[in-house]
Every structure is written in structure tokens, then in C-alpha cells.
Design a protein around this motif. Sequence first.
Motif, PDB file in Angstrom:
ATOM      1  N   SER A 193       0.850  -1.196   0.000  1.00 20.64           N
ATOM      2  CA  SER A 193       0.000   0.000   0.000  1.00 20.64           C
ATOM      3  C   SER A 193       0.881   1.239   0.000  1.00 20.64           C
ATOM      4  O   SER A 193       2.031   1.202   0.426  1.00 20.64           O
ATOM      5  N   GLY A 194       0.339   2.318  -0.515  1.00 20.39           N
ATOM      6  CA  GLY A 194       1.036   3.602  -0.457  1.00 20.39           C
ATOM      7  C   GLY A 194       2.129   3.797  -1.466  1.00 20.39           C
ATOM      8  O   GLY A 194       3.005   4.645  -1.261  1.00 20.39           O
ATOM      9  N   ALA A 204      -3.718   3.544   5.610  1.00 23.03           N
ATOM     10  CA  ALA A 204      -4.661   3.248   6.690  1.00 23.03           C
ATOM     11  C   ALA A 204      -5.315   1.886   6.478  1.00 23.03           C
ATOM     12  O   ALA A 204      -5.546   1.136   7.436  1.00 23.03           O
ATOM     13  N   THR A 205      -5.613   1.556   5.216  1.00 26.87           N
ATOM     14  CA  THR A 205      -6.193   0.253   4.904  1.00 26.87           C
ATOM     15  C   THR A 205      -5.212  -0.871   5.229  1.00 26.87           C
ATOM     16  O   THR A 205      -5.595  -1.911   5.781  1.00 26.87           O
ATOM     17  N   ALA A 210      -3.684  -5.341   8.763  1.00 29.13           N
ATOM     18  CA  ALA A 210      -2.743  -6.019   9.655  1.00 29.13           C
ATOM     19  C   ALA A 210      -3.385  -6.295  11.014  1.00 29.13           C
ATOM     20  O   ALA A 210      -3.274  -7.404  11.565  1.00 29.13           O
ATOM     21  N   LYS A 211      -4.054  -5.295  11.542  1.00 18.58           N
ATOM     22  CA  LYS A 211      -4.741  -5.468  12.833  1.00 18.58           C
ATOM     23  C   LYS A 211      -5.839  -6.521  12.729  1.00 18.58           C
ATOM     24  O   LYS A 211      -6.017  -7.353  13.640  1.00 18.58           O
ATOM     25  N   LEU A 236       3.388  -1.751   4.350  1.00 18.06           N
ATOM     26  CA  LEU A 236       2.437  -0.685   4.650  1.00 18.06           C
ATOM     27  C   LEU A 236       2.761   0.614   3.941  1.00 18.06           C
ATOM     28  O   LEU A 236       1.861   1.369   3.556  1.00 18.06           O
ATOM     29  N   VAL A 237       4.059   0.911   3.781  1.00 17.51           N
ATOM     30  CA  VAL A 237       4.478   2.175   3.158  1.00 17.51           C
ATOM     31  C   VAL A 237       5.483   1.852   2.066  1.00 17.51           C
ATOM     32  O   VAL A 237       6.690   1.749   2.313  1.00 17.51           O
ATOM     33  N   ALA A 238       4.997   1.707   0.849  1.00 14.44           N
ATOM     34  CA  ALA A 238       5.877   1.337  -0.266  1.00 14.44           C
ATOM     35  C   ALA A 238       6.699   2.512  -0.778  1.00 14.44           C
ATOM     36  O   ALA A 238       7.664   2.320  -1.514  1.00 14.44           O
ATOM     37  N   ASN A 239       6.328   3.723  -0.375  1.00 13.66           N
ATOM     38  CA  ASN A 239       7.016   4.929  -0.839  1.00 13.66           C
ATOM     39  C   ASN A 239       7.265   5.850   0.360  1.00 13.66           C
ATOM     40  O   ASN A 239       6.626   6.893   0.506  1.00 13.66           O
TER      41      ASN A 239
END
Length: 398
Positions: A193-194, A204-205, A210-211, A236-239
Motif C-alpha cells: 500500500s502507499g 490506513a487500509t 494487519a490489525k 504498509l508504506v511502499a514509498n
Amino acid sequence: MWGTPGHRTGPRLLPVDGRMFLLCSFILEVAWGQMNFAGDQVLRVLAKDEKQLSFLRNLEALKPQKVDFWCDPARPSLPVDIRISFSDLEDIRAYLESHGLAYRVMIKDIQVLLDEEREAMAKARRLERSTSSFSYSSYHTLEEIYSWIDSFVAEHSDIVSKIHIGNSFENRSILVLKFSTGDSQRPAIWIDSGIHSREWITHATGVWTAKKITSEYGKDHVLTGILKAMDIFIELVANPDGFAFTHSMNRLWRKNKSSRAGTFCIGVDLNRNWKSGFGGNGSNKNPCSETYHGPSPQSEPEVAAIVDFITGHGNFKTLISIHSYSQMLMYPYGHTVEPVANQEELMWPAGPLWTGPMTAVSSMPLALSSGTLGTMAFCCQHHRSSPRPRRHGWRCGP
């Protein structure tokens, strides 16, 4: 209200008004440390035929660029969403009207929405501090997400671990969460994502997903079955560089932050930097373009890190990339209109098991629906091959 030739949807501002407005925006930007988009609008344009589509495509070739396509010109009757800065608004409207292109104002003032977003984030942050909790219904910075990852892994160390797969152009860590109940070489699912930094809902998704995995493991039979047979990896943060920049300076930044000699423009669209279909439809060779594909395939460290990790693992069965703005499920290949041999197989997730609204041509739904994990499980267990994330082609989204 749709604007037509000779009929404007708003008053024409005098030149002095524009200069004063830009001056005020510059002063606010310096004071706040954030770029200000006051007066910027998003127009939804409808082209009647291919000729009108070509007029819209000509806008992307302007140097310097005056528009930011949120939905690219694809075919007649499909809406084209364009963000236009206040300083260029009158010129672009005049251009559309002179070519008979109908449009309406989707967003009257982008900065109003951004101010509301920032206020909501500040309120959520105050609540988190007072309750020592993490809100899954609000946006977070890179630092907050990375801090949450450490706490999350410590809390669920029986099935979750953190993997460092590389560093970004600005040397930020690229992290992946691994959900596993077995050995290291089991079949695996990849979710990122991201990759487009301004698509905050995707981060956020990813966090919410994950949760959800940890809270439902052992309770939901579908999810439990997945983790008994497979591993799940979530980036979670690809960038990370671009994401940090959206919080510190430019909320609407899309690309990464790489720089090169010979151009003053910064960044590469990481989603156009893959080897598959490199330089094809939907990408741009102009370094100043929002869809600039980079100098060569996998030239960007963020993309190379993913490629090296996935190929090194060697047993991924499903790759999913989460994007925002549109409600679409995309499958290979975005850089060509020719159907793939197993098209019917790839279309299967759009059947009755899926509960989220979508069109079966493009990216994931805005947020994961209740049917997503169940559909993913059936795709992985019963199908010989699974979709790769769409990396090129028609774009409708930031």
C-alpha cells in the motif's frame, strides 16, 4: 452544472486578484511549511469523441505542466478528472470551452478539504495522546506508523515479525510485516500500500488489515486456514520518502523523491517503474510528469527492494497492490488491451463472493470489504495462478 462553450461556471477574476491571491498563498506556505492549494479546483470533463480526447491528452504534454490528471483520458463517455492550480484555472477553462469540452466543478477549493483533514488529524492525535492508544480510523505520519509497527510486532510476536527489505532514495527504511505460523518457505501472499504517496487511505487500509489479521486469527476459519497454509507479507508504506513529504510539505505529492542530473524535476512514479511493460501506455518519459516512468526499469530503490525480496523468496502466489480514488479490481496486464490466456480465471474474484463495490477492470476497492479475505483465500488455494498488481495503463486515481 456542466460548463459549455461560452458559458463559464464562475466569475472571471481580474489579473490583480490573481497576483494578490498567489502572494497570499506563498506567504501562508512559508509560514506553515506546507504548500497551499487555496483556489485549486478539480474539474470533471466529458469528451464526446476521440478528437476531444486528443485535446485533453494535449494538456498533459504542456511544459511546464498545468494540470494533474486524477482520471486519465481513456475513451469517450468516461469522465476525466483534472486538478488545476488557481493560477492556471482561467486558461484551462478557456481551453476546454474553446474545444467544446463540457465540464463541471467537482471540488471547488482543494485547500478547504485539506484544512479539514489536517484539523481531524490533530484532533485524533490529541485523543491518542490522552488515551495512550492508536486510532485505526484516522491518518498517521510515517514515524507514527513505524512506531506502531514496533509495538504491533512486540504485541503479536507469535505470528508477526518485521523485515527490513531495503532503503529508500533518501535512506529511509523499507519495512514489511510477515504473518506466519509455519516455516520460512511456505506459499505466500504479498500486499503493498502507499506506492503513490498521497493515497493516504491505502496506508490506513494496510494498517487496518494487519490489525484485522491478528484479531481474527483463530476465530475466523477462512483467515485461520490461510495462515495455516500460507504466509502473508504486508508492506504498509511502499514509498516512505514521498509519504513523509506529503506530511511535511506537499499533501498532493505522488512520486518518490529521487533526483538526477540534467533535470530540475524530482521523483519517479514507482508504479510505472516495473520491468513489465516499461514505458508503455499510461506512463510518461517526461521527468516532470506525474507518471514519469524513470530512466530504466527498476531504477528506483523502492521498486528494486520489492523485486529482490519477492524473487528471492520464490514462492509468492498472489500479489496485491492497494490504491485509492477508484472502485476497481485490476488484473494483468495494464499496459495492453489484449486479454491474457487465463482472463476468466483472473475475473473470478469479481463474482458473487465479493461484497465490495467495484468495476472489474482496475485497482482494489478503497477499503477492504468483508469479502476480501475470503475471496483471497479461495483465489490462492484453488487457482493455479493469481493476479499481479496492475502497474501500467489507464489510470483513474491520484
